[in-house]
Design a protein around this motif. Structure first.
Motif, PDB file in Angstrom:
ATOM      1  N   ASP A 179       0.710  -1.294  -0.006  1.00 45.62           N
ATOM      2  CA  ASP A 179      -0.112  -0.097  -0.064  1.00 45.62           C
ATOM      3  C   ASP A 179       0.988   1.236   0.046  1.00 45.62           C
ATOM      4  N   GLN A 180       2.032   1.409   0.942  1.00 45.34           N
ATOM      5  CA  GLN A 180       2.917   2.370   0.698  1.00 45.34           C
ATOM      6  C   GLN A 180       3.749   2.460  -0.654  1.00 45.34           C
ATOM      7  N   LEU A 181       3.600   1.502  -1.387  1.00 46.10           N
ATOM      8  CA  LEU A 181       4.300   1.464  -2.617  1.00 46.10           C
ATOM      9  C   LEU A 181       3.512   1.960  -3.853  1.00 46.10           C
ATOM     10  N   GLU A 182       2.210   2.345  -3.444  1.00 42.82           N
ATOM     11  CA  GLU A 182       1.196   2.569  -4.364  1.00 42.82           C
ATOM     12  C   GLU A 182       1.685   3.877  -4.928  1.00 42.82           C
ATOM     13  N   GLY A 183       1.559   4.247  -6.365  1.00 42.90           N
ATOM     14  CA  GLY A 183       1.675   5.550  -6.736  1.00 42.90           C
ATOM     15  C   GLY A 183       2.184   5.375  -8.124  1.00 42.90           C
ATOM     16  N   ASP A 184       2.688   6.501  -8.685  1.00 41.06           N
ATOM     17  CA  ASP A 184       3.097   6.385 -10.345  1.00 41.06           C
ATOM     18  C   ASP A 184       4.606   5.808 -10.475  1.00 41.06           C
ATOM     19  N   LEU A 185       5.179   5.959 -11.428  1.00 41.18           N
ATOM     20  CA  LEU A 185       6.544   5.325 -11.623  1.00 41.18           C
ATOM     21  C   LEU A 185       7.413   6.417 -10.991  1.00 41.18           C
ATOM     22  N   CYS A 186       7.220   7.541 -11.053  1.00 45.96           N
ATOM     23  CA  CYS A 186       8.115   8.516 -10.273  1.00 45.96           C
ATOM     24  C   CYS A 186       8.254   8.408  -8.821  1.00 45.96           C
ATOM     25  N   HIS A 187       6.822   8.157  -8.305  1.00 49.16           N
ATOM     26  CA  HIS A 187       7.007   7.956  -6.935  1.00 49.16           C
ATOM     27  C   HIS A 187       7.848   6.541  -6.508  1.00 49.16           C
ATOM     28  N   LEU A 188       7.614   5.485  -7.423  1.00 47.18           N
ATOM     29  CA  LEU A 188       8.626   4.283  -7.346  1.00 47.18           C
ATOM     30  C   LEU A 188       9.959   4.461  -7.236  1.00 47.18           C
ATOM     31  N   ALA A 189      10.429   5.314  -8.275  1.00 48.57           N
ATOM     32  CA  ALA A 189      11.615   5.760  -8.452  1.00 48.57           C
ATOM     33  C   ALA A 189      12.243   6.272  -7.348  1.00 48.57           C
ATOM     34  N   LEU A 215       9.443  -4.299  -4.083  1.00 48.01           N
ATOM     35  CA  LEU A 215       9.358  -3.443  -5.330  1.00 48.01           C
ATOM     36  C   LEU A 215       9.134  -3.923  -6.682  1.00 48.01           C
ATOM     37  N   PRO A 216       9.882  -5.226  -7.104  1.00 52.18           N
ATOM     38  CA  PRO A 216       9.474  -5.842  -8.301  1.00 52.18           C
ATOM     39  C   PRO A 216       8.048  -6.261  -8.447  1.00 52.18           C
ATOM     40  N   GLU A 217       7.495  -6.664  -7.411  1.00 55.09           N
ATOM     41  CA  GLU A 217       6.157  -7.064  -7.226  1.00 55.09           C
ATOM     42  C   GLU A 217       5.111  -5.861  -7.631  1.00 55.09           C
ATOM     43  N   ARG A 218       5.421  -4.810  -7.037  1.00 57.65           N
ATOM     44  CA  ARG A 218       4.603  -3.571  -7.218  1.00 57.65           C
ATOM     45  C   ARG A 218       4.770  -3.101  -8.760  1.00 57.65           C
ATOM     46  N   LEU A 219       6.070  -3.272  -9.227  1.00 60.32           N
ATOM     47  CA  LEU A 219       6.375  -2.683 -10.266  1.00 60.32           C
ATOM     48  C   LEU A 219       5.989  -3.474 -11.686  1.00 60.32           C
ATOM     49  N   ALA A 220       5.709  -5.030 -11.192  1.00 59.74           N
ATOM     50  CA  ALA A 220       5.207  -5.875 -12.248  1.00 59.74           C
ATOM     51  C   ALA A 220       3.843  -5.378 -12.681  1.00 59.74           C
ATOM     52  N   GLU A 225       3.810  -0.905 -21.824  1.00 57.98           N
ATOM     53  CA  GLU A 225       3.738   0.058 -22.526  1.00 57.98           C
ATOM     54  C   GLU A 225       3.565   1.231 -21.867  1.00 57.98           C
ATOM     55  N   GLU A 226       3.188   1.478 -20.731  1.00 61.20           N
ATOM     56  CA  GLU A 226       2.956   2.508 -19.800  1.00 61.20           C
ATOM     57  C   GLU A 226       4.264   2.985 -19.417  1.00 61.20           C
ATOM     58  N   ILE A 227       5.125   2.268 -19.103  1.00 58.78           N
ATOM     59  CA  ILE A 227       6.554   2.407 -18.737  1.00 58.78           C
ATOM     60  C   ILE A 227       7.183   3.059 -19.924  1.00 58.78           C
ATOM     61  N   ARG A 228       7.204   2.396 -21.066  1.00 61.36           N
ATOM     62  CA  ARG A 228       7.817   2.523 -22.443  1.00 61.36           C
ATOM     63  C   ARG A 228       7.241   4.148 -22.943  1.00 61.36           C
ATOM     64  N   SER A 229       6.205   4.398 -22.578  1.00 62.46           N
ATOM     65  CA  SER A 229       5.460   5.502 -23.056  1.00 62.46           C
ATOM     66  C   SER A 229       6.021   6.837 -22.295  1.00 62.46           C
ATOM     67  N   THR A 230       6.115   6.436 -20.781  1.00 59.81           N
ATOM     68  CA  THR A 230       6.705   7.621 -20.028  1.00 59.81           C
ATOM     69  C   THR A 230       8.163   7.754 -20.229  1.00 59.81           C
ATOM     70  N   LEU A 231       8.971   6.787 -20.621  1.00 63.81           N
ATOM     71  CA  LEU A 231      10.348   6.964 -20.857  1.00 63.81           C
ATOM     72  C   LEU A 231      10.537   7.767 -22.210  1.00 63.81           C
ATOM     73  N   LYS A 232       9.624   7.495 -23.063  1.00 63.63           N
ATOM     74  CA  LYS A 232       9.842   8.434 -24.372  1.00 63.63           C
ATOM     75  C   LYS A 232       9.368   9.814 -24.125  1.00 63.63           C
ATOM     76  N   ASP A 233       8.011   9.902 -23.316  1.00 61.88           N
ATOM     77  CA  ASP A 233       7.607  11.147 -23.247  1.00 61.88           C
ATOM     78  C   ASP A 233       8.916  12.176 -22.469  1.00 61.88           C
ATOM     79  N   LEU A 234       9.557  11.485 -21.488  1.00 63.05           N
ATOM     80  CA  LEU A 234      10.630  12.291 -20.833  1.00 63.05           C
ATOM     81  C   LEU A 234      11.805  12.709 -21.774  1.00 63.05           C
ATOM     82  N   ALA A 235      12.246  11.603 -22.428  1.00 64.97           N
ATOM     83  CA  ALA A 235      13.186  11.627 -23.357  1.00 64.97           C
ATOM     84  C   ALA A 235      12.881  12.907 -24.350  1.00 64.97           C
TER      85      ALA A 235
END
Length: 739
Positions: A179-189, A215-220, A225-235
């Motif tokens: 529950d404390q690991l909930e959030g977007d990719l930036c939160h996990l990072a 962390l791997p369990e939450r990231l999975a 596609e969402e992770i890839r899209s986020t990385l492309k937008d940041l790039a």
């Protein structure tokens, strides 16, 4: 409070924190109740405080802190609403008396600080006095053991999910941590590499070991596609040039942080496949002082790239050749350009190659690490050595070592020794010692590498240097030296310490004796051999006492055998119970008393018939301390045959107890003739009668007490009146009054 972290397992993640929360409050309430009744210094109060302290310890295996909050008359622990009970109500009443709405208990909490806190809330004096006590015992701000009504206490409560502990549900460590690991990719990072302080600022209070495991369990749960899209937008943001400098930097940091997370995703390959629009600069380079646009930064980047390429080439498949000189030159330039984090990374990679299934790669990495060790300048490169030791210790503890580790550990040990890095040596040897089990005379290693490493570092020259270090050591160093010697634990160490066992400096002698006592079987063998050397007991003809220089060695050897408390040591002591030096006999009695057991009692029985009254009495006293009821016939025989020790024998019989001891003492009390025959005129009847009464009082069973009552009732009225204040009458009265 211990700060050690247990290894995270699936079973530990199922721990029910709702039960832990209720258990904690229950024990806190009981501790407060007992403290209010008995006071803070009473043993009952002390034992009561230990129980919630142990519950805290169990929770701190998962949590950095434990928050306790009161809202609208309800009690929350770790944001879990507790069921109403007499325990929760009592705790609420104590807290509301001081207007306490939130408390944070840190894992550094000590039992003394917990006691101080509970004592002050129970006394209910004033808030100012409570605040003063908190400042003295721990403080109320920062990373202190205990915080009351602090910003952190409010943040942890307001910014996290609430749970109802009064209804059934999943309150496991896994569920609450996820529950404390909930959030977007930036939160996990951000969580991935956050410090403990940063995690608490984010209202995340689980320990990093738990978070890293989950962390791997939450990231999975994030689609690739969402992770890839986020990385492309940041790039796109980074490379477009549309953002200002700060915006570009923030986007770059986010990109690299998320990119590191990808390593944990099960679909890593599909995420990074053909991902071309990566940022032009790595923020890690900037953090390490590498600006590719500057001359210095370009040089650092060139060295950084060169070492990476070398490692890749050296350990590529099929490459059997390697140039140590070229690698060492690159590594040295890495250190000289101030890139120690990169140097630590390189060392860690080499250590990883030590676990390769390819023996050539293992040998190659061993040779390279040995060469690297020789280039470290500990005035500037201490962090590299520290990290190297930590990495090896971690692999030893997780049982990931290969046979080549025996050579790696001995080289690292020698380097630390040459640089007087005793703390690192201690850490290394203690990790090795945990891979060894000593059962009787058999020592079993669960790793051949560890066994070989111990053989390498227990060389005679190394032991001599360690012993010499004891003489020269400062107060801060002696603890590490003791840990190192006990961890090595060989006969060579015990023999080396024997050479300074009679050193003129008292601290050196004390250190030596304490260390030898912990060496167990190694000390037993060495010091049994010393006592078996007849030359040690030679003295000028006609002289009863041995020369002082020999006596001190013999005395300390006897002391060591006693401190080890191994029954096998009795054999070495038995050979000298008839020595003419009374000092030796005294030391042997003391050692036998420490060792205990049937063999020790047998030796003491022999010494109870020594020509010297002092030795006879000391031996009988020792028998009373360590003997069992089976020794009663031997003591009664001594009492009858040797009037000089009859008092001591009677006292010893009372201490060892048993049917035979009681029967002899009862007969002694009831039959005056037996009493007279026993003392033989050597001691007074009253003295022996008093010893008999006290002995029966110690035994204390119904027959012993009945014998005392019969004796008391059989005395005439005149005798009772005349001897009312005698020691015999007082002793009987005191014993019977306790029944």
């Amino acid at each position: 409070m211990s700060k050690s972290v247990q290894r995270i397992k699936e079973s530990t993640l199922s721990t029910n924190l709702n039960e832990s929360a209720h258990n904690l409050v229950r024990e806190l309430a009981m501790a407060c109740r007992k403290m209010s009744i008995y006071g803070a210094g009473h043993p009952q109060s002390a034992r009561a405080v230990e129980k919630p302290f142990f519950v805290f310890g169990e929770i701190f295996a998962f949590k950095s802190v434990v928050n306790l909050n009161v809202r609208r008359g309800q009690l929350f622990v770790m944001n879990i609403l507790l069921k109403e009970s007499v325990f929760t109500q009592q705790v609420i009443q104590f807290l509301q008396a001081f207007d306490i709405t939130g408390i944070v208990f840190d894992r550094s909490l000590s039992i003394q600080q917990l006691t101080t806190f509970l004592m002050n809330i129970v006394s209910r004096d004033s808030m100012s006095e409570l605040s003063t006590a908190l400042r003295e015992s721990g403080g109320t701000s920062g990373d202190e053991p205990l915080q009351v009504n602090s910003e952190l206490a409010n943040s942890l409560f307001e910014n996290r999910k609430m749970y109802r502990g009064d209804v059934s549900g999943d309150y496991s460590v896994r569920r609450l941590a996820l529950d404390q690991l909930e959030g977007d990719l930036c939160h996990l990072a951000r969580i991935q590499r956050a410090s403990r302080r940063t995690l608490l600022q984010m209202a995340v209070d689980f320990r990093s070991s738990v978070l890293e495991y989950l962390l791997p369990e939450r990231l999975a749960a994030f689609p690739p596609e969402e992770i890839r899209s986020t990385l492309k937008d940041l790039a796109q943001t980074i490379n477009s040039g549309e953002a200002d400098a700060q915006g570009t930097k923030d986007a770059t940091n986010k990109y690299m942080a998320i990119f590191r997370l990808v390593e944990f995703h099960p679909d890593k390959n599909s995420i990074v496949e053909d991902l071309e629009d990566q940022p032009v600069s790595d923020p890690n380079l900037v953090e390490n002082g590498i600006d590719p646009m500057s001359t210095t930064g370009a040089l650092k980047l060139e060295v950084n790239t060169r070492i990476d390429n070398l490692v890749q080439d050296l350990f590529s498949t099929g490459n059997r050749d390697f140039n140590v000189v070229e690698f060492v030159d690159s590594f040295t330039r890495l250190l000289k350009t101030g890139q120690r984090p990169k140097a630590i990374e390189v060392v860690s990679r080499l250590i990883d190659f030590m676990g390769s299934s390819d023996s050539d790669q293992r040998q190659k990495s061993l040779n390279l690490l040995g060469a690297v060790f020789g280039e470290l300048n500990l005035e500037t490169d201490q962090s590299v050595l520290d990290a190297t030791v930590d990495a090896i210790v971690e692999r030893l503890e997780s049982r990931r070592e290969t046979y080549e580790y025996s050579e790696l550990v001995s080289r690292l040990f020698d380097l630390c020794f040459s640089e007087r890095q005793l703390e690192l040596m201690s850490k290394l040897t203690r990790a090795m010692a945990r891979r060894r089990v000593i059962n009787g005379n058999v020592t079993v290693y669960d790793s051949m590498a560890v066994k070989k490493a111990f053989e390498n570092i227990s060389r005679e020259d190394t032991v001599k240097l360690l012993v010499r270090s004891v003489i020269q050591a400062t107060r801060d160093q002696v603890g590490c030296l003791k840990d190192i010697m006990v961890a090595i634990g060989t006969e060579e160490v015990a023999l080396g310490l024997s050479r300074i066992i009679s050193h003129p400096a008292r601290p050196v002698r004390q250190f030596t004796l304490r260390t030898l006592a912990e060496l167990g079987k190694s000390s037993l063998k060495v010091y049994s051999q010393i006592l078996g050397d007849d030359a040690m007991f030679e003295r000028p003809e006609g002289r009863r006492e041995m020369p002082d220089e020999k006596y001190y060695v013999v005395r300390n050897s006897i002391f060591v055998l006693g401190s080890i408390q191994d029954p096998a040591g009795v054999s070495a002591l038995r050979a000298h119970i008839g020595d003419t030096d009374v000092r030796v006999k005294r030391e042997i009695i003391s050692a036998l008393e420490k060792i205990g057991g049937e063999d020790a009692v047998d030796c003491l029985m022999l010494m109870a018939e020594d020509e010297l009254l002092e030795i006879r009495e000391a031996a009988v006293i020792a028998i009373g301390l360590i003997g069992t009821p089976e020794a009663a016939p031997l003591l009664t025989d001594l009492a009858r045959r040797m009037p000089g020790v009859s008092l001591k024998a009677v006292s010893a019989l009372g201490k060892i107890g048993g049917d035979q001891a009681r029967e002899f003492l009862c007969a002694l009390l009831e039959n005056p003739r037996d009493l007279y025959d026993t003392i033989g005129g050597r001691v007074s009847k009253d003295e022996l009668r008093l010893a008999t009464i006290r002995g029966l009082g110690r035994i204390g069973d119904s027959e012993a007490i009945g014998s005392l009552r019969s004796f008391q009732e059989s005395r005439s009225g005149a005798s009772k009146l005349f001897f009312k204040n005698s020691s015999v009458n007082k002793a009987i009265t005191e014993i019977l009054s306790r029944q």
